[in-house]
Design a protein around this motif. Structure first.
Motif, PDB file in Angstrom:
ATOM      1  N   VAL B 259     -69.052 -38.686  29.245  1.00 38.46           N
ATOM      2  CA  VAL B 259     -68.099 -37.681  29.738  1.00 38.46           C
ATOM      3  C   VAL B 259     -68.116 -37.630  31.265  1.00 38.46           C
ATOM      4  CG1 VAL B 259     -67.509 -35.224  29.753  1.00 38.46           C
ATOM      5  CG2 VAL B 259     -68.439 -36.265  27.672  1.00 38.46           C
ATOM      6  N   VAL B 260     -66.939 -37.624  31.877  1.00 41.12           N
ATOM      7  CA  VAL B 260     -66.892 -37.331  33.320  1.00 41.12           C
ATOM      8  C   VAL B 260     -65.871 -36.233  33.576  1.00 41.12           C
ATOM      9  CG1 VAL B 260     -67.344 -39.800  33.760  1.00 41.12           C
ATOM     10  CG2 VAL B 260     -65.114 -38.837  34.323  1.00 41.12           C
ATOM     11  N   GLY B 261     -66.191 -35.418  34.553  1.00 45.53           N
ATOM     12  CA  GLY B 261     -65.304 -34.306  34.909  1.00 45.53           C
ATOM     13  C   GLY B 261     -64.645 -34.555  36.259  1.00 45.53           C
ATOM     14  N   TYR B 262     -64.113 -33.506  36.824  1.00 46.52           N
ATOM     15  CA  TYR B 262     -63.459 -33.648  38.118  1.00 46.52           C
ATOM     16  C   TYR B 262     -63.559 -32.318  38.851  1.00 46.52           C
ATOM     17  CZ  TYR B 262     -60.205 -35.909  41.375  1.00 46.52           C
ATOM     18  OH  TYR B 262     -59.637 -36.520  42.471  1.00 46.52           O
ATOM     19  N   ASP B 263     -64.012 -32.338  40.055  1.00 45.74           N
ATOM     20  CA  ASP B 263     -64.137 -31.185  40.961  1.00 45.74           C
ATOM     21  C   ASP B 263     -65.570 -30.992  41.449  1.00 45.74           C
ATOM     22  OD1 ASP B 263     -61.566 -30.405  41.108  1.00 45.74           O
ATOM     23  OD2 ASP B 263     -61.734 -28.650  39.803  1.00 45.74           O
ATOM     24  N   LEU B 275     -73.374 -33.049  34.514  1.00 42.28           N
ATOM     25  CA  LEU B 275     -72.049 -33.661  34.417  1.00 42.28           C
ATOM     26  C   LEU B 275     -71.722 -34.596  35.589  1.00 42.28           C
ATOM     27  CD1 LEU B 275     -69.314 -33.607  32.837  1.00 42.28           C
ATOM     28  CD2 LEU B 275     -68.643 -31.720  34.333  1.00 42.28           C
ATOM     29  N   THR B 276     -71.350 -35.818  35.234  1.00 44.31           N
ATOM     30  CA  THR B 276     -70.823 -36.732  36.246  1.00 44.31           C
ATOM     31  C   THR B 276     -69.438 -36.223  36.629  1.00 44.31           C
ATOM     32  OG1 THR B 276     -72.014 -38.659  35.426  1.00 44.31           O
ATOM     33  CG2 THR B 276     -69.971 -39.072  36.638  1.00 44.31           C
ATOM     34  N   SER B 277     -69.144 -36.174  37.923  1.00 42.80           N
ATOM     35  CA  SER B 277     -67.882 -35.570  38.322  1.00 42.80           C
ATOM     36  C   SER B 277     -67.391 -36.144  39.654  1.00 42.80           C
ATOM     37  CB  SER B 277     -68.071 -34.054  38.424  1.00 42.80           C
ATOM     38  OG  SER B 277     -66.830 -33.402  38.554  1.00 42.80           O
TER      39      SER B 277
END
Lengths: 336, 336
Positions: B259-263, B275-277
């Motif tokens: 899972v990767v996120g953003y921000d 979390l990788t982001s």
DNA sequence: CCGGAGAAATGAATCGTTTCAAATAAGGCG
DNA sequence: CGCCTTATTTGAAACGATTCATTTCTCCGG
């Protein structure tokens, strides 16, 4: 069409005859006229501006309070001058100076220092002032605060009522007023619990309210004998660290260890297990502070007032309340 | 000791003789004189004030940008008037009007609407203006932005390089510029990945960038055939929801699903797995915007400039990079 | 002792509004 | 038609700082 008439069109439209009024309005938007607040202020003495001095606008706690204040002040025609001091007294002084030069019509402030004399002095010089999340102490000042003693009592009381007898309290240094108050509240809950059954509260002091301090505290906590069955934390960051350590150590939450935090930050509900926490009415705090300010700024014979909010316990999975039966006080059950 | 002399003491100390100067200074702090910005402004034309108009100061993204801007503007003697529009064009208009009446020396704005004509008009009327996290489009305006296309490419590229061949993209509506850009970037990464091996990107559109939309999306995602081995989300809220659903469904992250996120919101690093982001340089964005503003306000022959920042991929446990060997591009491995 | 150069201080004008006393216009009435 | 009342409009003063053309002060050389 003289200056005086134009001014009247803007401020007392009813006093100028309709045709003139229209002619003036037409001229105004033909020329793109925009009145100058500065000149208005010079003449009338109101800047339609409120200073907001806080530790850090990037801290969600303050940001939400500001939103609360902005809501009511905006509706009254004020604009906010937001100033972050980063706990530097120097910066606070500079900002207060600048705000005074701007002749703000009011001041909402979370002062850096415990000593409020400088702030009181400013207020004495005629700037309506309301303290945000700080109470006035000796000084005659309005304030809007949250009852941290009550909050500590809620958190600890919740755990005791769930039947826990040995609970740990991961707290920050008591030089921080909030920490001292929350401890006071927890002890109050402890005394109450003791009237029914043996109960202990083991305080572990950490030097910062951060995630990794929470992690360390949790490790220490696991080696205590007897091992507590619940832990309450002075804020959600600490609680997060505690949860992390517990999960790494394979301790099940809430079954082997119940956890409650404090602040109810945005992500408390998103954790798994979702974190039970004490919510502070941040938005309302700001809104009330703003209302007190208006009262002080507009009201003729203002009497200083302090509004103290009740925090609210938000029960979620991490304290195991649903499984154990929340709120069934006086029915202590054995902890696994 | 005339007004003129006092003014000189304050503004051109070197022009007044030492003894007089001291006499004046003494008188100033004996009487507690504080100069009035309003009068100063009226004469000189500068308000020492900058308007900051954004969607919501309680949103950490904006709050951090504001801190960046505040840092540089404070040092130049400016105070910030912070205005939250809550995406209401009406409120934005009212605030802009008020700021214009205050004769702000500059304006930092994240406009509500896509159409920038009103803002451009304001800028045209002589208020130095810099767009925050929006680019000028047709209009001649300074702006400070983050390259969302690049960000999307980073996130997707990371997963492809880890060897994933089927990845899902939980994205918001493409009417939101950021979402459209991130998708564009993801597709760019996809095209690149395809040059080496078969790869697919399955987009799932949700209608809000929220936790529970993320939860729902994750459920849908698990029933896809073939089931993707990785998912990238348009922001961290969505990612959080996805993680939650996956944990409830007993799907191991990152082993069964990366899972990767953003921000890279504050708590991304506190989750487990962390979390990788994709991090946006929020503080720098605000700081640069402020510098552009100063340049425009002070510089004589200003040329409009746009600064675009590169986002940065922050690799943590949730993408499984450490185990699989991050960044070893071109060596696709079978996914369990 | 006088004239003049340079330094220092002064005071009037100005910025854009609001306020308010005074001037002017508009009706109404005898 | 002329006087009085009421409704409008006008213009000057004031708010507090800055600016700048003038005035006043100092000191020096002749």
């Amino acid at each position: 069409m003289s200056l005086g008439t134009v001014s009247n069109v803007l401020n007392n439209p009813e006093v100028v005859a309709l045709p003139t009024r229209q002619r003036v309005l037409e001229a105004i938007d033909r020329t793109g006229f925009v009145r100058s607040t500065a000149a208005h202020q010079l003449r009338v003495g109101k800047s339609r501006t409120v200073g907001v001095v806080l530790l850090d606008i990037a801290n969600p706690f303050f940001a939400e309070m500001v939103r609360g204040a902005e809501g009511v002040l905006r509706d009254n025609g004020y604009v906010l001058m937001v100033c972050s001091t980063d706990e530097s007294i120097e910066r606070e002084r500079r900002y207060l100076r600048v705000l005074e030069e701007h002749r703000v019509d009011g001041l909402l402030i979370t002062p850096v220092e415990h000593d409020l004399r400088e702030v009181a002095e400013l207020a004495g010089r005629g700037i309506p002032t309301v303290l945000l999340d700080r109470d006035g102490g000796e000084q005659e000042l309005c304030s809007a605060t949250v009852d941290d003693i009550r909050g500590g009592e809620l958190a600890a009381g919740h755990l005791f009522e769930l039947g826990h007898q040995a609970i740990a309290f991961v707290n920050g240094p008591s030089s921080i007023r909030q920490c001292a108050d929350r401890r006071e509240g927890a002890q109050r809950a402890l005394r109450r619990a003791r009237r029914r059954s043996p109960a202990t509260l083991r305080e572990m002091t950490v030097n910062a309210l951060s995630v990794d301090q929470g992690e360390k505290a949790a490790i220490g906590l696991l080696s205590l004998t007897p091992r507590p069955s619940a832990v309450m934390c002075a804020n959600d960051q600490l609680a997060l660290g505690v949860l992390k350590s517990l999960s790494e150590a394979g301790v099940a939450v809430p079954d082997e260890m119940a956890v409650v935090g404090y602040d109810d930050v945005s992500f408390a509900s998103m954790l798994s297990p979702a974190l039970t926490s004490v919510r502070q009415p941040k938005y309302e705090l700001g809104a009330i502070a703003a209302e007190l300010l208006l009262e002080e700024a507009l009201g003729s014979n203002h009497k200083h007032r302090s509004v103290r909010f009740e925090p609210e316990l938000v029960v979620r999975a991490s304290s195991g309340a649903t499984r154990r039966g929340a709120g069934r006080a006086g029915q202590p059950r054995p902890v696994p």
